[in-house]
Design a protein around this motif. Structure first.
Motif, PDB file in Angstrom:
ATOM      1  N   ASN A   1     -17.206  17.724  -7.621  1.00  0.00           N
ATOM      2  CA  ASN A   1     -17.558  18.930  -8.148  1.00  0.00           C
ATOM      3  C   ASN A   1     -16.495  19.160  -9.399  1.00  0.00           C
ATOM      4  O   ASN A   1     -15.214  19.755  -9.400  1.00  0.00           O
ATOM      5  N   ASN A   2     -16.888  18.426 -10.386  1.00  0.00           N
ATOM      6  CA  ASN A   2     -16.008  18.439 -11.659  1.00  0.00           C
ATOM      7  C   ASN A   2     -16.760  19.466 -12.794  1.00  0.00           C
ATOM      8  O   ASN A   2     -16.985  18.821 -14.026  1.00  0.00           O
ATOM      9  N   GLU A   3     -16.979  20.677 -12.482  1.00  0.00           N
ATOM     10  CA  GLU A   3     -17.305  21.452 -13.372  1.00  0.00           C
ATOM     11  C   GLU A   3     -16.241  21.560 -14.728  1.00  0.00           C
ATOM     12  O   GLU A   3     -15.125  21.561 -14.434  1.00  0.00           O
ATOM     13  N   GLN A   4     -16.717  21.378 -15.872  1.00  0.00           N
ATOM     14  CA  GLN A   4     -15.835  21.343 -16.985  1.00  0.00           C
ATOM     15  C   GLN A   4     -15.788  22.764 -17.637  1.00  0.00           C
ATOM     16  O   GLN A   4     -16.673  23.659 -17.820  1.00  0.00           O
TER      17      GLN A   4
ATOM     18  N   ASN B   1     -24.143  14.746 -12.608  1.00  0.00           N
ATOM     19  CA  ASN B   1     -24.306  16.284 -12.800  1.00  0.00           C
ATOM     20  C   ASN B   1     -24.968  16.777 -13.985  1.00  0.00           C
ATOM     21  O   ASN B   1     -25.197  15.979 -15.033  1.00  0.00           O
TER      22      ASN B   1
ATOM     23  N   GLN C   1     -24.657  20.367 -16.429  1.00  0.00           N
ATOM     24  CA  GLN C   1     -24.140  21.825 -16.488  1.00  0.00           C
ATOM     25  C   GLN C   1     -24.659  22.254 -17.724  1.00  0.00           C
ATOM     26  O   GLN C   1     -25.127  21.994 -18.577  1.00  0.00           O
TER      27      GLN C   1
ATOM     28  N   PHE D   1     -24.351  25.854 -20.143  1.00  0.00           N
ATOM     29  CA  PHE D   1     -23.203  26.667 -20.724  1.00  0.00           C
ATOM     30  C   PHE D   1     -23.995  27.496 -21.825  1.00  0.00           C
ATOM     31  O   PHE D   1     -25.060  27.441 -22.276  1.00  0.00           O
TER      32      PHE D   1
ATOM     33  N   SER E   1     -18.981  28.079 -18.987  1.00  0.00           N
ATOM     34  CA  SER E   1     -19.874  27.469 -17.768  1.00  0.00           C
ATOM     35  C   SER E   1     -20.848  28.566 -17.328  1.00  0.00           C
ATOM     36  O   SER E   1     -20.185  29.647 -16.728  1.00  0.00           O
TER      37      SER E   1
ATOM     38  N   LEU F   1     -23.370  24.589 -12.732  1.00  0.00           N
ATOM     39  CA  LEU F   1     -23.152  23.071 -12.376  1.00  0.00           C
ATOM     40  C   LEU F   1     -24.054  22.761 -11.237  1.00  0.00           C
ATOM     41  O   LEU F   1     -24.236  23.182 -10.227  1.00  0.00           O
TER      42      LEU F   1
ATOM     43  N   GLN G   1     -25.126  19.379  -9.198  1.00  0.00           N
ATOM     44  CA  GLN G   1     -24.686  17.910  -8.839  1.00  0.00           C
ATOM     45  C   GLN G   1     -26.045  17.141  -8.784  1.00  0.00           C
ATOM     46  O   GLN G   1     -27.225  17.670  -8.462  1.00  0.00           O
TER      47      GLN G   1
ATOM     48  N   LEU H   1     -19.053  14.341 -21.267  1.00  0.00           N
ATOM     49  CA  LEU H   1     -20.747  15.194 -21.109  1.00  0.00           C
ATOM     50  C   LEU H   1     -21.568  14.754 -22.511  1.00  0.00           C
ATOM     51  O   LEU H   1     -21.049  14.810 -23.400  1.00  0.00           O
TER      52      LEU H   1
END
Lengths: 115, 112
Positions: free
Chosen positions: A101-104, B32, B34, B36, B46, B49, B51, B100
Motif C-alpha cells: 500500500n504505497n499511496e504517494q 497500482n 492512483q 490525483f 491523492s 489508490l 492496487q 509513477l
C-alpha cells in the motif's frame, strides 16, 4: 501531521546560480522522490530514495543532485541553474516503494524561474 | 515503455451531472494506479489508490475502477459540484523504482 512540506514556494535564479530545494515529511515514509512538472510534458521523475543513505536517478536527473541523510529530509540541489530548469518541482513520499500500500503524497511545490 | 493517456483533455459539465474520466495505459504490468486532483497553482492531492489486485475503490462521491487486462481505469464523479473543478491526473506504478507514470490530465469545469 504536516505531511510533505517544501520550501521555498517561489524562487527566481540567474543562469549559473546554485540553490537547494528543501523537502521534508513527518510520516516516517521510507520512499521519497522529486518530480518536475512542465506544460505538455506532464510530471517526470528526477531522483528518488528508498531510504536514508540510498538514492538513485529517475528519468531526468541531469543538472540535479540529491542526498538522503535522514528519513525525514530529501533536498534537491541545482548545481548551476539553466533556463531549461524553469519548472514546478514537487516532492513526494510513500511508506514504501514496493508493491504494498504505497499511496504517494505530494508537497505543495516550488515554482522556479531561471533567467 | 509505459504510456498513460487521459481523454478528454478538458470537460465542461453543468452542476449535478454524473461524469466519467478515462485513463488508459499501454503496459498491464502495473502494481497500482492512483488518481490525483490538482487545483491551479497547487500541489497534487491523492484521491484514490487502486492496487493491481483490486477492481475498484470508493471514497464519498468518487469511484475508481481498474481493468488491467484492457489497460483502463475510470474515475466516476457523482452529482458533480463547482468545487470539483480541477485537473484530474491518473498515474500508474510499475517496476521496482516506485516511479509513477502520469497522464496529461483532464481539466474539469463544473458550471453552477
Amino acid at each position: 501531521n504536516a505531511g510533505v512540506t517544501q520550501t521555498p514556494k517561489f524562487q527566481v535564479l540567474k543562469t549559473g546560480q546554485s540553490m537547494t530545494l528543501q523537502c521534508a515529511q513527518d510520516m516516517n515514509h521510507e520512499y521519497m522522490s522529486w518530480y518536475r512538472q512542465d506544460p505538455g510534458m506532464g510530471l517526470r521523475l528526477i531522483h528518488y530514495s528508498v531510504g536514508a543513505g540510498i538514492t538513485d536517478q529517475g528519468e531526468v536527473p541531469n543538472g540535479y543532485n540529491v542526498s538522503r541523510s535522514t528519513t525525514e529530509d530529501f533536498p534537491l540541489r541545482l548545481l548551476s541553474a539553466a533556463p531549461s530548469q524553469t519548472s514546478v518541482y514537487f516532492c513526494a513520499s510513500s511508506r514504501t516503494s514496493g508493491r504494498g500500500n504505497n499511496e504517494q503524497f505530494f508537497g505543495p511545490g516550488t515554482r522556479l524561474t531561471v533567467l | 515503455k509505459q504510456e498513460v493517456t487521459q481523454i478528454p483533455a478538458a470537460l465542461s459539465v453543468p452542476e449535478g451531472e454524473n461524469l466519467v474520466l478515462n485513463c488508459s495505459f499501454t503496459d498491464s504490468a502495473i502494481y497500482n494506479l492512483q488518481w490525483f486532483r490538482q487545483d491551479p497553482g497547487k500541489g497534487l492531492t491523492s484521491l484514490l489508490l487502486i492496487q493491481s489486485s483490486q477492481r475498484e475503490q470508493t471514497s464519498g462521491r468518487l469511484n475508481a475502477s481498474l481493468d488491467k487486462s484492457s489497460g483502463r481505469s475510470t474515475l466516476y464523479i457523482a452529482a458533480s459540484q463547482p468545487g470539483d473543478s480541477a485537473t484530474y491526473l491518473c498515474a500508474v506504478g510499475s517496476g521496482n523504482t516506485g516511479k509513477l507514470i502520469f497522464g496529461q490530465g483532464t481539466t474539469l469545469q463544473v458550471k453552477p
